[in-house]
Every structure is written in C-alpha cells, then in structure tokens.
Motif scaffolding. Structure first.
Motif, mmCIF file in Angstrom:
data_model
loop_
_atom_site.group_PDB
_atom_site.id
_atom_site.type_symbol
_atom_site.label_atom_id
_atom_site.label_comp_id
_atom_site.label_asym_id
_atom_site.label_seq_id
_atom_site.Cartn_x
_atom_site.Cartn_y
_atom_site.Cartn_z
ATOM 1 N N ASN A 1 112.847 -58.135 -26.097
ATOM 2 C CA ASN A 1 111.145 -58.123 -26.126
ATOM 3 C C ASN A 1 111.065 -58.073 -24.667
ATOM 4 O O ASN A 1 111.880 -59.025 -23.636
ATOM 5 N N SER A 2 109.277 -58.821 -24.795
ATOM 6 C CA SER A 2 108.971 -58.934 -23.363
ATOM 7 C C SER A 2 109.544 -58.784 -21.975
ATOM 8 O O SER A 2 110.340 -59.725 -20.832
ATOM 9 N N LEU A 3 110.010 -57.129 -21.679
ATOM 10 C CA LEU A 3 110.839 -56.591 -20.741
ATOM 11 C C LEU A 3 110.097 -56.510 -19.216
ATOM 12 O O LEU A 3 108.690 -56.468 -19.478
ATOM 13 N N LYS A 4 110.887 -56.945 -18.511
ATOM 14 C CA LYS A 4 110.926 -57.345 -16.692
ATOM 15 C C LYS A 4 111.173 -56.324 -16.375
ATOM 16 O O LYS A 4 112.310 -55.754 -16.363
ATOM 17 N N PRO A 5 110.354 -55.712 -14.720
ATOM 18 C CA PRO A 5 111.036 -54.965 -14.127
ATOM 19 C C PRO A 5 112.194 -55.205 -14.357
ATOM 20 O O PRO A 5 113.239 -54.480 -14.375
ATOM 21 N N ALA B 1 106.623 -52.716 -18.321
ATOM 22 C CA ALA B 1 106.788 -54.679 -18.835
ATOM 23 C C ALA B 1 106.102 -54.828 -20.215
ATOM 24 O O ALA B 1 104.929 -54.417 -20.151
ATOM 25 N N GLY B 2 106.519 -55.918 -20.539
ATOM 26 C CA GLY B 2 106.317 -55.895 -21.627
ATOM 27 C C GLY B 2 106.565 -55.742 -22.743
ATOM 28 O O GLY B 2 106.300 -56.251 -24.237
ATOM 29 N N GLY B 3 107.223 -54.890 -23.133
ATOM 30 C CA GLY B 3 107.584 -53.434 -23.864
ATOM 31 C C GLY B 3 109.342 -53.811 -24.634
ATOM 32 O O GLY B 3 109.232 -55.179 -24.267
ATOM 33 N N SER B 4 109.297 -53.334 -25.371
ATOM 34 C CA SER B 4 110.557 -53.702 -26.273
ATOM 35 C C SER B 4 111.696 -52.414 -26.506
ATOM 36 O O SER B 4 110.769 -51.339 -26.492
ATOM 37 N N LEU B 5 112.725 -52.823 -26.535
ATOM 38 C CA LEU B 5 114.442 -51.922 -26.776
ATOM 39 C C LEU B 5 114.799 -52.659 -27.787
ATOM 40 O O LEU B 5 114.787 -54.102 -27.200
ATOM 41 N N ARG B 6 115.822 -51.904 -28.527
ATOM 42 C CA ARG B 6 116.712 -52.878 -29.588
ATOM 43 C C ARG B 6 118.231 -51.906 -28.775
ATOM 44 O O ARG B 6 118.301 -50.277 -29.167
ATOM 45 N N LEU B 7 118.773 -52.481 -28.482
ATOM 46 C CA LEU B 7 120.147 -51.722 -28.517
ATOM 47 C C LEU B 7 121.028 -51.693 -29.295
ATOM 48 O O LEU B 7 121.541 -52.698 -29.763
ATOM 49 N N SER B 8 122.269 -50.902 -29.652
ATOM 50 C CA SER B 8 123.139 -50.715 -30.502
ATOM 51 C C SER B 8 124.708 -50.128 -30.108
ATOM 52 O O SER B 8 124.337 -49.716 -29.164
ATOM 53 N N CYS B 9 125.099 -51.019 -30.448
ATOM 54 C CA CYS B 9 126.370 -50.677 -30.153
ATOM 55 C C CYS B 9 127.680 -50.743 -31.350
ATOM 56 O O CYS B 9 127.860 -52.097 -32.020
ATOM 57 N N ALA B 10 127.755 -49.429 -31.410
ATOM 58 C CA ALA B 10 128.460 -49.261 -33.411
ATOM 59 C C ALA B 10 129.390 -49.336 -33.080
ATOM 60 O O ALA B 10 130.095 -48.628 -31.847
ATOM 61 N N ALA B 11 131.026 -50.142 -33.348
ATOM 62 C CA ALA B 11 132.437 -50.345 -33.071
ATOM 63 C C ALA B 11 133.533 -49.365 -34.036
ATOM 64 O O ALA B 11 132.954 -48.859 -34.795
#
Length: 114
Positions: free
Chosen positions: A83-87, A14-24
C-alpha cells in the motif's frame, strides 16, 4: 524441484496498491521461511519481507507501515500486500523459500509512477 510462481506485479501510480502472490509447488509448512526480495536497476537485491514457518514476520524499514506479508497455507501461497506505493518501490520483486536450500521465483516487475 521446488517451483515458485509469482503474480500480481504491474504499473501503478504513487499512493496506489498492489498485491503480489507467490504460489509454491509443495506444502509451505516444509519451508523454514518464505518472503520477498527486490532489486532495482543498479542496486543489490534487498530483503523486503519475510515470514517464518511459525508465522513470525519481518519487514524492511523502508516498507514498514505500508507493506504486509501473509500466507494461505491451504493454497501454499504467500502474499505481499503493498500500500501507499512510492516511486522508490519500483523494482523486480522475487519470491524466495528456504529449507536447507534457497529457492527463487522468476521475478515480477513493479513500477510506481510519480
């Protein structure tokens, strides 16, 4: 046949970050819109973020101020910066693209631990 390939999911505190990518598999200018839905166990799939062909964006209320959607036209890729991810953000995230049809990615799991 359009293919959408997602990446970037995983486990984060919690509180961390991720970046999702979607390639077409084709030029993303040909889509009216692209974006992300998510589905948590026992819940319906819900829209998280959307970006139109003109670049306008929409974010669901629960993620406003924390998530950002963007795109790289040269790479035919749409991103979801989280950002600021929550459960409660824990879910399978699905990329979508739309023209006269709706196309879906395979989904990527995001798990946020408390």
């Amino acid at each position: 046949q359009v293919q959408l390939v997602e990446s970037g999911g995983g486990l984060v505190q919690a509180g961390g970050s991720l970046r999702l990518s979607c390639a077409a598999s084709r030029n993303i200018f040909t889509f009216n819109a692209m974006g992300w839905y998510r589905q948590a166990p026992g819940n319906q799939r819900e829209l998280v973020a959307r970006i139109g062909s003109g670049g306008s964006t929409n974010l669901a209320d629960p993620v406003k101020g924390r998530f950002t959607i963007s795109r790289d036209n040269a790479k035919n890729t749409v991103y979801l910066q989280m950002n600021s991810l929550k459960p409660e953000d824990t879910a399978v995230y699905y990329c979508f693209a739309g023209d006269s049809r709706r196309y879906w990615g395979q989904g990527t799991q995001v798990t946020v631990s408390s």
